[in-house]
Design a protein around this motif. Structure first.
Motif, PDB file in Angstrom:
ATOM      1  N   UNK A  76     -39.584   4.587  -4.173  1.00 21.32           N
ATOM      2  CA  UNK A  76     -40.914   4.537  -4.788  1.00 21.32           C
ATOM      3  C   UNK A  76     -40.909   3.426  -5.827  1.00 21.32           C
ATOM      4  N   UNK A  77     -42.070   2.848  -6.080  1.00 20.79           N
ATOM      5  CA  UNK A  77     -42.146   1.783  -7.060  1.00 20.79           C
ATOM      6  C   UNK A  77     -41.607   2.247  -8.415  1.00 20.79           C
ATOM      7  N   UNK A  78     -40.843   1.389  -9.044  1.00 20.68           N
ATOM      8  CA  UNK A  78     -40.321   1.662 -10.382  1.00 20.68           C
ATOM      9  C   UNK A  78     -38.972   2.328 -10.420  1.00 20.68           C
ATOM     10  N   UNK A  79     -38.501   2.874  -9.305  1.00 19.27           N
ATOM     11  CA  UNK A  79     -37.270   3.657  -9.342  1.00 19.27           C
ATOM     12  C   UNK A  79     -36.018   2.819  -9.574  1.00 19.27           C
ATOM     13  N   UNK A  80     -36.105   1.509  -9.367  1.00 21.71           N
ATOM     14  CA  UNK A  80     -34.961   0.634  -9.645  1.00 21.71           C
ATOM     15  C   UNK A  80     -35.200  -0.269 -10.844  1.00 21.71           C
ATOM     16  N   UNK A  81     -36.214   0.037 -11.639  1.00 15.46           N
ATOM     17  CA  UNK A  81     -36.562  -0.812 -12.781  1.00 15.46           C
ATOM     18  C   UNK A  81     -36.065  -0.190 -14.071  1.00 15.46           C
ATOM     19  N   UNK A  82     -35.454  -1.022 -14.912  1.00 15.03           N
ATOM     20  CA  UNK A  82     -34.938  -0.546 -16.193  1.00 15.03           C
ATOM     21  C   UNK A  82     -35.105  -1.658 -17.216  1.00 15.03           C
ATOM     22  N   UNK A  83     -35.609  -1.283 -18.384  1.00 11.33           N
ATOM     23  CA  UNK A  83     -35.728  -2.223 -19.493  1.00 11.33           C
ATOM     24  C   UNK A  83     -35.746  -1.418 -20.779  1.00 11.33           C
ATOM     25  N   UNK A  84     -35.796  -2.107 -21.940  1.00  8.28           N
ATOM     26  CA  UNK A  84     -35.784  -1.424 -23.223  1.00  8.28           C
ATOM     27  C   UNK A  84     -36.887  -0.381 -23.408  1.00  8.28           C
ATOM     28  N   UNK A  85     -38.187  -0.655 -23.454  1.00  2.00           N
ATOM     29  CA  UNK A  85     -38.734  -1.999 -23.454  1.00  2.00           C
ATOM     30  C   UNK A  85     -39.781  -2.104 -24.552  1.00  2.00           C
ATOM     31  N   UNK A  86     -39.745  -3.255 -25.274  1.00  2.90           N
ATOM     32  CA  UNK A  86     -40.845  -3.634 -26.144  1.00  2.90           C
ATOM     33  C   UNK A  86     -41.552  -4.791 -25.451  1.00  2.90           C
ATOM     34  N   UNK A 268     -27.496  -3.082 -30.165  1.00  2.00           N
ATOM     35  CA  UNK A 268     -28.155  -1.885 -29.640  1.00  2.00           C
ATOM     36  C   UNK A 268     -29.657  -1.970 -29.843  1.00  2.00           C
ATOM     37  N   UNK A 269     -30.363  -1.087 -29.146  1.00  2.00           N
ATOM     38  CA  UNK A 269     -31.789  -0.869 -29.407  1.00  2.00           C
ATOM     39  C   UNK A 269     -32.045   0.624 -29.489  1.00  2.00           C
ATOM     40  N   UNK A 270     -32.981   1.010 -30.352  1.00  5.20           N
ATOM     41  CA  UNK A 270     -33.408   2.400 -30.514  1.00  5.20           C
ATOM     42  C   UNK A 270     -34.923   2.368 -30.614  1.00  5.20           C
ATOM     43  N   UNK A 271     -35.610   2.850 -29.574  1.00  4.40           N
ATOM     44  CA  UNK A 271     -37.070   2.731 -29.506  1.00  4.40           C
ATOM     45  C   UNK A 271     -37.729   4.106 -29.433  1.00  4.40           C
ATOM     46  N   UNK A 272     -38.699   4.386 -30.299  1.00  3.99           N
ATOM     47  CA  UNK A 272     -39.481   5.626 -30.148  1.00  3.99           C
ATOM     48  C   UNK A 272     -40.413   5.486 -28.953  1.00  3.99           C
ATOM     49  N   UNK A 273     -40.439   6.527 -28.105  1.00  2.00           N
ATOM     50  CA  UNK A 273     -41.218   6.450 -26.868  1.00  2.00           C
ATOM     51  C   UNK A 273     -42.362   7.457 -26.822  1.00  2.00           C
ATOM     52  N   UNK A 274     -42.648   8.138 -27.949  1.00  2.00           N
ATOM     53  CA  UNK A 274     -43.672   9.167 -27.927  1.00  2.00           C
ATOM     54  C   UNK A 274     -43.180  10.410 -27.195  1.00  2.00           C
ATOM     55  N   UNK A 275     -43.977  11.482 -27.236  1.00  2.00           N
ATOM     56  CA  UNK A 275     -43.631  12.732 -26.529  1.00  2.00           C
ATOM     57  C   UNK A 275     -42.224  13.206 -26.885  1.00  2.00           C
TER      58      UNK A 275
END
Length: 551
Positions: A76-86, A268-275
């Protein structure tokens, strides 16, 4: 210890697998334009071209009947996509000028930035470099972005084929005329088994390779054409975890220093993602001089820091993944990204600015510019490399007025070490990239000698640590156990090199057993790390690999 040179035992790219001379078969799916890869570059390009076609249908123009396809290897679309991401929303504004920014598939605006220098137990806040200021940008899940783009592409009439990896390019003389997909349902020996599906050919007047990092067709075509770059491309490996926590941090945070040694580039990165979600990860350059570089283990050690312990307290790991990132910058972009019937876009072209930690906007921009060049070529009934080279010109022109060119030497500055690199990078910032007045040269990652040991004993002692095998489960990997191996290993692998592969791979695909290398191919999550330094990655049946949902 004696230095290891990974390239000395790396097998060559299997060109015969990836480039096939011949016409598509009689039952080929006929298309005018095929985007290989359903990520931001491929989908942005398909959407832009579909919009041009819709305009011509209304006005009776030459693109009215253009058939567009997107070929994606994940189930399915997106299943091989990975990023931080900002995400810098530039590409979205270009593609969807009539939408309000609140309608884009983002998790929320960046509320603040902070950069920390870590010691094993402490932290020092640093001034945020101009390149890392994210005012006006948004935190996002690349999986969600890609699914959103895919729905809009399909609404415009784009044919999106998921679960079909491109196994080879079909060429007539020097012109690309389509691709052939990977067969499915083969047993471990490569014989047809239950659920066997033969390869499918797709013909196209123009093929756009938007395969992502270390795209095998892109590598094969560039080598076939003898296309180089001022510097070889270099890479980093990023390992990422998504946690559900009681109290996510409010600011986008990046760290330098511990747990990395001073002669390894990364952070490193530490990103708030909501929820109640937080994404965290560690990115380390694959030019580090260590035989036991293990980014996953370093990430587990990183989570023992008081900063992370506070964030993760009472939390639960919900998803995990890894990916390589092209870090060479402007000087590592191939000299030519166009040919007869072919364009290369996105990460496959190395379009990432490491200094600002941005790649999605450049992937989308390249897809949009590719679509516009294709539109001009189809309107002129000329898909030669000479006609399609307008893409190269437009892309280069956009990059030399952007951070990609301004920051052209910043990653390379750190080849001289952390502190010296920091000073040089600061001078580059202060002079708008004119210092040092020349290109800083580099070697490929595989040619960098490895002579040191990190010594990562105890990396998994923390309360929030996760072993590699358990991490692979969290990636959603459901690859069949009896699938043929898709990894091409050298004819000779020394015990010392087997140690390097075992440490490097975040998914425990490689294990040293005595003096031999054992390959657990179904564990692979397609991060391509060992394709940089060792065994080559080749496509396998559709739907194999990870199944990321919110990464």
């Amino acid at each position: 210890m004696e230095s290891l040179i990974p390239s000395s035992e790396q097998p060559p790219l299997p060109h015969d697998r990836f480039i096939v001379e011949g016409e598509p078969d009689e039952e080929a799916v006929p298309l005018d334009v095929l985007f290989v890869g359903g990520g931001p570059a491929g989908l942005a390009g398909a959407i832009r071209l579909a919009r041009l076609a819709a305009r011509d249908r209304a006005e009776g123009g030459p693109l009215a009947d253009v058939e567009i396809g997107v070929l994606e290897k994940s189930g399915e679309l997106g299943e091989h996509c990975l990023s931080g991401a900002v995400v810098n929303p530039e590409g979205f504004r270009t593609l969807f000028p009539d939408l309000d920014e609140s309608e884009f598939p983002f998790r929320g605006p960046v509320r603040g930035d902070r950069v920390l220098l870590l010691t094993e137990r402490g932290k020092v806040r640093l001034p945020t470099p101009p390149t890392m200021r994210n005012h006006g940008h948004h935190v996002a899940s690349i999986c969600e972005i890609v699914r959103w783009l895919g729905a809009r592409a399909e609404a415009l009439g784009v044919n999106v084929f998921t679960g079909f990896p491109a196994d080879a390019m079909l060429m007539r003389g020097g012109q690309v005329v389509g691709v052939r997909t990977t067969p499915a349902g083969l047993d471990r020996e490569g014989n047809p088994g239950g659920g066997f599906m033969p390869a499918t050919d797709l013909s196209a007047r123009v093929t756009v390779l938007a395969e992502g990092t270390r795209g095998p067709l892109s590598q094969a075509w560039l080598e076939r054409e003898g296309i180089g770059s001022a510097n070889p491309q270099i890479f980093a490996l990023g390992v990422k975890e998504l946690w559900e926590v009681p109290r996510p941090p409010g600011a986008v945070t990046h760290t330098l220093g511990w747990p990395l040694p001073r002669d390894a580039f990364g952070g490193s990165f530490i990103y708030p993602m909501g929820e109640n979600l937080v994404s965290l990860g560690l990115v380390v350059g694959l030019d580090a001089p260590y035989v036991d570089l293990d980014v996953h283990a370093l990430l587990q050690r990183f989570k023992r820091h008081p900063l992370l312990r506070e964030i993760l307290a009472g939390g639960e790991l919900v998803e995990w993944g890894a990916k390589t990132i092209p870090e060479g910058g402007y000087y590592a972009i191939p000299d030519r990204l166009s040919g007869d019937g072919l364009l290369i876009a996105g990460d496959a072209a190395g379009l990432v600015d490491v200094a600002s930690l941005k790649g999605i906007q450049y992937a989308m921009r390249s897809g949009i510019l590719a679509a516009e060049a294709i539109g001009r070529a189809l309107a002129a009934d000329d898909v030669s490399g000479a006609r399609l080279s307008s893409y190269d010109a437009a892309l280069r022109e956009s990059l030399v007025t952007d951070a990609v060119y301004r920051n052209r030497n910043q990653r390379l500055a750190f080849k001289s070490g952390f502190f010296a690199g920091g000073v040089r990078a600061g001078l580059m910032q202060a002079t708008g990239g004119t210092f040092p007045g020349r290109r800083i040269g580099s070697r490929s990652d595989a040619d960098e000698p490895r002579a040191k040991r990190l010594g990562l004993a105890g990396a998994y002692d923390g309360a929030h640590s996760v072993a590699k095998v358990d991490a692979v489960f969290r990636s959603g990997n459901a690859t069949r156990d009896d699938i043929p191996s898709h990894l091409v290993v050298g004819t000779r692998v020394s015990p010392e090199m087997a140690d390097l592969y075992e440490s490097l791979c975040p998914a425990r695909v490689y294990e040293r057993d005595g003096d031999r290398l054992v390959v657990n191919a179904p564990n692979c999550i397609d991060c391509k790390a060992t394709d940089v330094l060792g065994p080559r990655w080749t496509p396998r049946e559709g739907g194999s690999g990870p199944a990321y949902k919110r990464m």
